[in-house]
Design a protein around this motif. Structure first.
Motif, mmCIF file in Angstrom:
data_model
loop_
_atom_site.group_PDB
_atom_site.id
_atom_site.type_symbol
_atom_site.label_atom_id
_atom_site.label_comp_id
_atom_site.label_asym_id
_atom_site.label_seq_id
_atom_site.Cartn_x
_atom_site.Cartn_y
_atom_site.Cartn_z
ATOM 1 N N VAL A 192 -6.282 50.143 -43.654
ATOM 2 C CA VAL A 192 -7.451 50.734 -42.979
ATOM 3 C C VAL A 192 -8.723 50.012 -43.423
ATOM 4 C CG1 VAL A 192 -8.831 52.839 -42.779
ATOM 5 C CG2 VAL A 192 -6.347 52.965 -42.585
ATOM 6 N N LEU A 193 -8.836 49.751 -44.739
ATOM 7 C CA LEU A 193 -10.032 49.068 -45.239
ATOM 8 C C LEU A 193 -10.117 47.644 -44.698
ATOM 9 C CD1 LEU A 193 -10.136 50.296 -48.964
ATOM 10 C CD2 LEU A 193 -11.592 51.015 -47.048
ATOM 11 N N ALA A 194 -8.957 47.043 -44.412
ATOM 12 C CA ALA A 194 -8.959 45.661 -43.913
ATOM 13 C C ALA A 194 -9.121 45.598 -42.404
ATOM 14 C CB ALA A 194 -7.669 44.964 -44.341
ATOM 15 N N GLY A 195 -9.238 46.735 -41.738
ATOM 16 C CA GLY A 195 -9.507 46.620 -40.308
ATOM 17 C C GLY A 195 -8.836 47.616 -39.394
ATOM 18 N N GLY A 196 -7.930 48.428 -39.880
ATOM 19 C CA GLY A 196 -7.405 49.439 -38.956
ATOM 20 C C GLY A 196 -6.028 49.943 -39.325
ATOM 21 N N VAL A 197 -5.618 50.957 -38.568
ATOM 22 C CA VAL A 197 -4.303 51.562 -38.799
ATOM 23 C C VAL A 197 -3.238 50.553 -38.368
ATOM 24 C CG1 VAL A 197 -2.797 53.457 -38.097
ATOM 25 C CG2 VAL A 197 -5.227 53.864 -38.439
ATOM 26 N N PRO A 198 -2.241 50.302 -39.214
ATOM 27 C CA PRO A 198 -1.238 49.294 -38.860
ATOM 28 C C PRO A 198 -0.410 49.692 -37.653
ATOM 29 C CG PRO A 198 -0.619 50.487 -40.860
ATOM 30 C CD PRO A 198 -1.994 50.928 -40.506
ATOM 31 N N THR A 199 -0.040 48.700 -36.869
ATOM 32 C CA THR A 199 0.789 48.950 -35.689
ATOM 33 C C THR A 199 1.664 47.716 -35.459
ATOM 34 O OG1 THR A 199 0.765 49.572 -33.366
ATOM 35 C CG2 THR A 199 -1.044 48.180 -34.107
ATOM 36 N N TYR A 200 2.281 47.601 -34.286
ATOM 37 C CA TYR A 200 3.109 46.440 -33.990
ATOM 38 C C TYR A 200 2.223 45.207 -33.798
ATOM 39 C CZ TYR A 200 6.674 49.953 -32.675
ATOM 40 O OH TYR A 200 7.572 50.992 -32.659
ATOM 41 N N GLY A 201 2.336 44.248 -34.714
ATOM 42 C CA GLY A 201 1.431 43.103 -34.704
ATOM 43 C C GLY A 201 1.554 42.198 -33.492
ATOM 44 N N HIS A 202 2.766 42.107 -32.901
ATOM 45 C CA HIS A 202 2.930 41.175 -31.773
ATOM 46 C C HIS A 202 2.501 41.774 -30.442
ATOM 47 C CE1 HIS A 202 6.044 39.484 -34.642
ATOM 48 N NE2 HIS A 202 5.243 38.482 -34.426
ATOM 49 N N TYR A 203 2.229 43.071 -30.446
ATOM 50 C CA TYR A 203 1.890 43.707 -29.178
ATOM 51 C C TYR A 203 0.456 43.365 -28.807
ATOM 52 C CZ TYR A 203 6.283 46.291 -28.986
ATOM 53 O OH TYR A 203 7.615 46.618 -28.892
ATOM 54 N N PRO A 204 0.144 43.337 -27.513
ATOM 55 C CA PRO A 204 -1.223 42.985 -27.111
ATOM 56 C C PRO A 204 -2.236 43.917 -27.769
ATOM 57 C CG PRO A 204 0.227 43.234 -25.203
ATOM 58 C CD PRO A 204 1.005 43.697 -26.380
ATOM 59 N N PRO A 205 -3.418 43.394 -28.098
ATOM 60 C CA PRO A 205 -4.401 44.209 -28.831
ATOM 61 C C PRO A 205 -4.727 45.512 -28.110
ATOM 62 C CG PRO A 205 -5.235 41.966 -28.439
ATOM 63 C CD PRO A 205 -3.877 42.029 -27.843
ATOM 64 N N GLU A 206 -4.667 45.497 -26.778
ATOM 65 C CA GLU A 206 -5.013 46.704 -26.015
ATOM 66 C C GLU A 206 -4.038 47.844 -26.308
ATOM 67 O OE1 GLU A 206 -4.541 43.630 -25.122
ATOM 68 O OE2 GLU A 206 -5.058 43.301 -23.029
ATOM 69 N N PHE A 207 -2.841 47.501 -26.833
ATOM 70 C CA PHE A 207 -1.830 48.511 -27.133
ATOM 71 C C PHE A 207 -2.367 49.557 -28.103
ATOM 72 C CE2 PHE A 207 1.954 49.838 -29.647
ATOM 73 C CZ PHE A 207 2.686 50.401 -28.618
ATOM 74 N N ARG A 208 -3.318 49.115 -28.934
ATOM 75 C CA ARG A 208 -3.860 50.033 -29.960
ATOM 76 C C ARG A 208 -4.905 50.979 -29.401
ATOM 77 N NH1 ARG A 208 -4.034 45.866 -34.930
ATOM 78 N NH2 ARG A 208 -2.435 44.558 -34.052
ATOM 79 N N SER A 209 -5.473 50.609 -28.257
ATOM 80 C CA SER A 209 -6.609 51.379 -27.783
ATOM 81 C C SER A 209 -6.154 52.546 -26.919
ATOM 82 C CB SER A 209 -7.542 50.456 -26.993
ATOM 83 O OG SER A 209 -8.122 51.166 -25.940
ATOM 84 N N ALA A 210 -6.732 53.693 -27.196
ATOM 85 C CA ALA A 210 -6.331 54.894 -26.458
ATOM 86 C C ALA A 210 -6.620 54.730 -24.968
ATOM 87 C CB ALA A 210 -7.075 56.097 -27.006
ATOM 88 N N ILE A 211 -7.691 53.975 -24.648
ATOM 89 C CA ILE A 211 -8.122 53.876 -23.260
ATOM 90 C C ILE A 211 -7.152 53.037 -22.440
ATOM 91 C CG2 ILE A 211 -10.010 53.119 -21.739
ATOM 92 C CD1 ILE A 211 -11.825 53.454 -24.270
ATOM 93 N N THR A 212 -6.766 51.874 -22.963
ATOM 94 C CA THR A 212 -5.939 50.961 -22.169
ATOM 95 C C THR A 212 -4.447 51.132 -22.454
ATOM 96 O OG1 THR A 212 -6.347 49.352 -23.894
ATOM 97 C CG2 THR A 212 -7.645 49.142 -21.876
ATOM 98 N N ARG A 213 -4.130 52.006 -23.362
ATOM 99 C CA ARG A 213 -2.767 52.079 -23.859
ATOM 100 C C ARG A 213 -1.719 52.329 -22.769
ATOM 101 N NH1 ARG A 213 1.157 53.035 -27.093
ATOM 102 N NH2 ARG A 213 1.983 55.043 -26.531
ATOM 103 N N ALA A 214 -2.002 53.235 -21.862
ATOM 104 C CA ALA A 214 -0.958 53.644 -20.922
ATOM 105 C C ALA A 214 -0.395 52.445 -20.165
ATOM 106 C CB ALA A 214 -1.511 54.678 -19.966
ATOM 107 N N SER A 215 -1.250 51.603 -19.594
ATOM 108 C CA SER A 215 -0.752 50.486 -18.793
ATOM 109 C C SER A 215 -0.107 49.427 -19.668
ATOM 110 C CB SER A 215 -1.881 49.883 -17.972
ATOM 111 O OG SER A 215 -2.860 49.395 -18.853
ATOM 112 N N VAL A 216 -0.727 49.143 -20.818
ATOM 113 C CA VAL A 216 -0.157 48.115 -21.689
ATOM 114 C C VAL A 216 1.170 48.602 -22.264
ATOM 115 C CG1 VAL A 216 -0.509 46.775 -23.788
ATOM 116 C CG2 VAL A 216 -2.395 47.141 -22.223
#
Ligand SMILES: Cc1cc2nc3c(=O)[nH]c(=O)nc-3n(C[C@H](O)[C@H](O)[C@H](O)COP(=O)(O)O)c2cc1C
Length: 385
Positions: A201-225
């Protein structure tokens, strides 16, 4: 003292939040596949050649044209980066120190490029989940190729999302949701909270799947991605054939449990298969790999490399798969328990422990090398007490 896999598992259980530990440790539905595959390994016995006169053993082998000092491969495991901070880098380095290939999951926290930079000498393999969006999958493959991965492992047994009811109950999932249950779970595991989650978190955010497109993390664009990177439910041998044409390195199909499918893999030009029940994590009525392996190895072992995994907890378990026809053995949970218990050093220690157990058992069996194990007269199946 951490003297065996069970000790490491217990330390991992204490250190990790319950949701994450269960995600790693458990099976699916009623966990019958998991129980069955362990039981089937326990039922195999190995027959020694006494007074063989061998003073030392050689446990090295050749897989896909590469000489390796051991027959082990670290299996792809999603989210290893949650088990320890930079967990995938630590696993890559721990495996590389022992000459063991490390198979990076499509669903790793850290990307293949970063892992390659951190472990320049590692034998890296890459496990592919084919996404619904073929163009995104093709882009990912280009990155994998540029990162000098020797083998592409196409997972064939995960076309559906498994029924892991415990994950619904404990709230574990990706993207990570800070619901009350998760927050409470983390709060009672402060070592993990501060040493893993907070560092991310201190280095930039909650960890997730690194290879997935960055939009995957965003609540707004998540559904389509999320839809674009959903695993294909209609994956077929034609897809593997296409991957065969696109991928210049070695191609391995993971999750084969029948002679028919092994022959189909051979037919589309795969270099190898993994006889695997996915560690009992996907379909609860699967047969155990130990019950399928001998016939598969007999049918295709001369034309393809046959690997096996699921349930290996002791050096002797690996030797059982090797005796039954596997040329190499993958370890899934075991290195994760080492990683949870002691970071990179823990991962290396548990892998070294496996190698010691293999060497000891080979000494007792009177076999000088792995090839001498692969003999139908060496193993049999007996009722477990
Ligand atoms: C936490 C966890 C995550 C996994 N993620 C993947 C994955 O992303 N891709 C894959 O092909 N297999 C995955 N597997 C399955 C392993 O590659 C392997 O087949 C299995 O763990 C072997 O059984 P074992 O854990 O008893 O050694 C995962 C297994 C675990 C335990």
């Amino acid at each position: 003292m951490l003297l065996n896999a069970a000790d490491y598992r217990e330390k991992a259980r204490r250190r990790l939040p319950r949701g994450l530990f269960e995600y790693i440790d458990r099976g699916t539905e009623d966990e019958q596949a998991l129980t069955r595959l362990r039981g089937s390994l326990d039922a195999v016995t190995l027959r020694p050649s006494v007074l063989s006169g061998h003073a030392s053993r050689y446990i090295g082998t050749t897989l896909f044209g590469r000489g390796l000092p051991t027959p082990l491969v670290v299996a792809p495991t999603a989210l290893a980066g949650l088990v320890a901070h930079d967990g995938e880098l630590k696993l890559a380095r721990a495996a590389a120190a022992l000459g063991i290939p490390f198979c990076v999951s499509t669903q790793s926290v850290t990307t293949i490029e970063v892992i390659r930079r951190a472990a320049p000498d590692a034998a890296l393999w890459f496990q592919l989940y084919v996404w619904r969006d073929r163009a995104l999958t093709a882009d990912l493959l280009k990155r994998v190729r540029a990162s000098d991965c020797e083998c592409l492992v196409v997972t064939a047994d995960t076309q559906m999302s498994p029924n892991r009811e415990y994950n619904q109950r404990n709230g574990f999932g990706i993207p990570f949701k800070p619901i009350v249950r998760n927050v409470a779970d983390m709060a009672v595991h402060p070592g993990w909270l501060l040493g893993v989650m907070l560092r991310y978190v201190l280095a930039g955010g909650v960890p997730t799947y690194g290879h997935y497109p960055p939009e995957f993390r965003s609540a707004i664009t998540r559904a389509s991605v999320a839809d674009a990177v959903r695993l294909r439910t209609d994956l077929s041998w034609d897809d593997v054939k296409r991957l065969r044409d696109e991928w210049p390195g070695k191609l391995i199909v993971k999750g084969v449990l029948s002679v028919e499918d092994a022959k189909l893999a051979d037919g589309v030009g795969a270099d190898g298969i993994v006889v695997s029940a996915h560690g009992g994590r996907n379909l609860d009525c699967l047969p155990s790999p130990a019950s399928c392996l001998p016939a598969i190895a007999e049918a295709v072992g001369d034309s393809m490399v046959v690997l096996a995994d699921s349930g290996v907890r002791r050096g002797t378990d690996a030797l059982k798969y090797l005796a039954m026809g596997a040329q190499g053995v993958m370890l899934g949970r075991l290195p994760l328990w080492g990683l949870a218990a002691g970071g990179e050093e823990g991962a290396r220690a548990i892998l070294s422990m496996m190698l010691r157990e293999i060497d000891t058992a080979m000494g007792f069996l009177g076999v000088e090398n792995i090839a001498a194990l692969r003999n139908p007269a060496r193993w049999s199946v007996e009722a477990v007490n």
